[in-house]
Design a protein around this motif. Sequence first.
Motif, PDB file in Angstrom:
ATOM      1  N   GLY A  28       0.787  -1.223   0.000  1.00  0.00           N
ATOM      2  CA  GLY A  28       0.000   0.000   0.000  1.00  0.00           C
ATOM      3  C   GLY A  28       0.818   1.271   0.000  1.00  0.00           C
ATOM      4  N   LYS A  29       2.127   1.148   0.184  1.00  0.00           N
ATOM      5  CA  LYS A  29       2.986   2.336   0.232  1.00  0.00           C
ATOM      6  C   LYS A  29       3.659   2.635  -1.110  1.00  0.00           C
ATOM      7  CE  LYS A  29       4.022   1.776   5.154  1.00  0.00           C
ATOM      8  NZ  LYS A  29       5.093   1.596   6.181  1.00  0.00           N
ATOM      9  N   THR A  30       3.583   1.690  -2.034  1.00  0.00           N
ATOM     10  CA  THR A  30       4.233   1.868  -3.339  1.00  0.00           C
ATOM     11  C   THR A  30       3.186   1.742  -4.429  1.00  0.00           C
ATOM     12  OG1 THR A  30       6.257   0.864  -2.472  1.00  0.00           O
ATOM     13  CG2 THR A  30       6.069   1.088  -4.864  1.00  0.00           C
ATOM     14  N   PRO A  31       2.918   2.801  -5.182  1.00  0.00           N
ATOM     15  CA  PRO A  31       1.905   2.718  -6.236  1.00  0.00           C
ATOM     16  C   PRO A  31       2.307   1.737  -7.325  1.00  0.00           C
ATOM     17  CG  PRO A  31       3.158   4.744  -6.455  1.00  0.00           C
ATOM     18  CD  PRO A  31       3.572   4.121  -5.148  1.00  0.00           C
ATOM     19  N   SER A  32       1.307   1.069  -7.890  1.00  0.00           N
ATOM     20  CA  SER A  32       1.584   0.133  -8.983  1.00  0.00           C
ATOM     21  C   SER A  32       1.081   0.649 -10.321  1.00  0.00           C
ATOM     22  CB  SER A  32       0.940  -1.228  -8.689  1.00  0.00           C
ATOM     23  OG  SER A  32      -0.471  -1.157  -8.833  1.00  0.00           O
ATOM     24  N   ASN A  33       0.348   1.770 -10.303  1.00  0.00           N
ATOM     25  CA  ASN A  33      -0.228   2.292 -11.542  1.00  0.00           C
ATOM     26  C   ASN A  33      -0.344   3.808 -11.455  1.00  0.00           C
ATOM     27  OD1 ASN A  33      -3.374   2.804 -12.906  1.00  0.00           O
ATOM     28  ND2 ASN A  33      -1.741   2.005 -14.177  1.00  0.00           N
ATOM     29  N   ARG A  34      -0.174   4.468 -12.592  1.00  0.00           N
ATOM     30  CA  ARG A  34      -0.324   5.917 -12.639  1.00  0.00           C
ATOM     31  C   ARG A  34      -1.371   6.315 -13.665  1.00  0.00           C
ATOM     32  NH1 ARG A  34       1.783   9.063 -16.893  1.00  0.00           N
ATOM     33  NH2 ARG A  34       3.176   7.997 -18.362  1.00  0.00           N
ATOM     34  N   LYS A  35      -1.929   7.479 -13.501  1.00  0.00           N
ATOM     35  CA  LYS A  35      -2.820   8.030 -14.501  1.00  0.00           C
ATOM     36  C   LYS A  35      -1.987   8.501 -15.692  1.00  0.00           C
ATOM     37  CE  LYS A  35      -6.978  10.827 -14.842  1.00  0.00           C
ATOM     38  NZ  LYS A  35      -7.927  11.711 -14.142  1.00  0.00           N
ATOM     39  N   VAL A  36      -2.524   8.336 -16.908  1.00  0.00           N
ATOM     40  CA  VAL A  36      -1.727   8.575 -18.108  1.00  0.00           C
ATOM     41  C   VAL A  36      -2.315   9.724 -18.934  1.00  0.00           C
ATOM     42  CG1 VAL A  36      -0.404   7.357 -19.879  1.00  0.00           C
ATOM     43  CG2 VAL A  36      -1.510   6.054 -18.100  1.00  0.00           C
ATOM     44  N   ASP A  37      -2.901  10.694 -18.249  1.00  0.00           N
ATOM     45  CA  ASP A  37      -3.427  11.850 -18.975  1.00  0.00           C
ATOM     46  C   ASP A  37      -2.320  12.817 -19.377  1.00  0.00           C
ATOM     47  OD1 ASP A  37      -3.024  12.369 -16.281  1.00  0.00           O
ATOM     48  OD2 ASP A  37      -4.606  13.873 -16.166  1.00  0.00           O
ATOM     49  N   VAL A  38      -1.220  12.802 -18.620  1.00  0.00           N
ATOM     50  CA  VAL A  38      -0.026  13.588 -18.958  1.00  0.00           C
ATOM     51  C   VAL A  38       1.191  12.715 -18.681  1.00  0.00           C
ATOM     52  CG1 VAL A  38      -1.110  15.817 -18.444  1.00  0.00           C
ATOM     53  CG2 VAL A  38       0.105  14.592 -16.639  1.00  0.00           C
ATOM     54  N   SER A  39       2.362  13.148 -19.141  1.00  0.00           N
ATOM     55  CA  SER A  39       3.584  12.414 -18.831  1.00  0.00           C
ATOM     56  C   SER A  39       3.809  12.433 -17.323  1.00  0.00           C
ATOM     57  CB  SER A  39       4.775  13.028 -19.565  1.00  0.00           C
ATOM     58  OG  SER A  39       4.915  14.396 -19.235  1.00  0.00           O
ATOM     59  N   TYR A  40       4.577  11.464 -16.822  1.00  0.00           N
ATOM     60  CA  TYR A  40       4.712  11.276 -15.384  1.00  0.00           C
ATOM     61  C   TYR A  40       5.490  12.418 -14.737  1.00  0.00           C
ATOM     62  CZ  TYR A  40       5.996   9.268 -10.885  1.00  0.00           C
ATOM     63  OH  TYR A  40       6.174   9.063  -9.536  1.00  0.00           O
ATOM     64  N   GLN A  41       4.912  12.952 -13.663  1.00  0.00           N
ATOM     65  CA  GLN A  41       5.565  13.960 -12.841  1.00  0.00           C
ATOM     66  C   GLN A  41       5.517  13.484 -11.394  1.00  0.00           C
ATOM     67  OE1 GLN A  41       4.299  18.099 -13.808  1.00  0.00           O
ATOM     68  NE2 GLN A  41       3.006  17.117 -15.356  1.00  0.00           N
TER      69      GLN A  41
END
Length: 354
Positions: A296-309
């Motif tokens: 729960g402390k490490t994300p496994s997925n990101r939103k891809v509406d913009v490049s990763y920040q």
Amino acid sequence: MKKKMILIVKIILGFGVLFGLYVLGAILYAHLTDYKPEPEEQTEVLEPSQKLPTLDKDTLVFYNWNIGYAGLGKESDFFYDGGKMVRPTEALSDKNLSGILNKLQTWSSDADFIEIQEIDRNSKRSYYKDQFKMAFSTLKNYKGVFGKNYDVKFVVMPFLEPLGKIVGGIATFYKYQDAEAPVKYAFPSNFSWPKGLFFLDRCFVKHRFNLQNGKQLVVINTHNSAYDGGSLKKQEMAYFKKYIVEEYAKGNYVIVGGDWNQIPPGYAPLSANSDYEEMPIPQEFIENEWTFAFDGKTPSNRKVDVSYQKGKTYTTVIDFYYLSPNIELIEVKGLPDDFEYSDHQAVRMVCKLN
């Protein structure tokens, strides 16, 4: 002046008619060539050169990763998530694929099982590279199993820059002899026509291994629906539960890993300020004494509406494991890499068969 305006209107109407015919033709072609998986299908299997041993240990190491067909690294946004990019440049695709293969090679030092989602075979979006065979060649002494869940001759979306041909699926790699040929099960859910013509046909693949105590280990690799508002997930999970519970009732050990496109019970989203679709595992799916193994402390997925920040892009946990009560969770840890090669980060899990 009037004649000129009439000519312009005719040209506009002509382009409109041609575009309409193009869209209708693409839909008709997709309908006629639509891949309709059977409820149960054999998988494609690649065997290593050396004979694999039987499974003779009780502590096992798993890795799980949705590699996003090497097309959704940190530089990428994606049109279907609100971004602009349809596919990366070939240079970016190659950079991502090279990084993915290097990680697989590193994991081979201790991995008993590696479960991969969104791996391409012959797709325009990934420059027609057979990523499954490349991964198999990288891992060397692992058996490779491929379950196809995406086969569209021409994805018309987006209309002005179509994705084109896509062939992809999920892959499992392991270094033990299985008890029978792996089987791919199609989830009984899909988007309505014509949208369903262009999306994945979701599935899971089941692997079975004989153990020295006379029982079996059942390993499942899954990739559940996204972009569905939750309706398809509910159908899938009801269907899915039947197979999982039946295996445990036989006295077998069951390990499910994959991209669930749902958050596990007990996970608190890292941010509440987002329109990200956070769908929890349905309460009716959850069985007593079964374990959801996630970091729960490490994300496994990101939103891809913009490049990763880092620190700004919305992230969550939708990649994890589900263990039957006769399996002890030793450790589960997300493997952060700032989403360098995929919109997912891998998860490593160690467990013990009791």
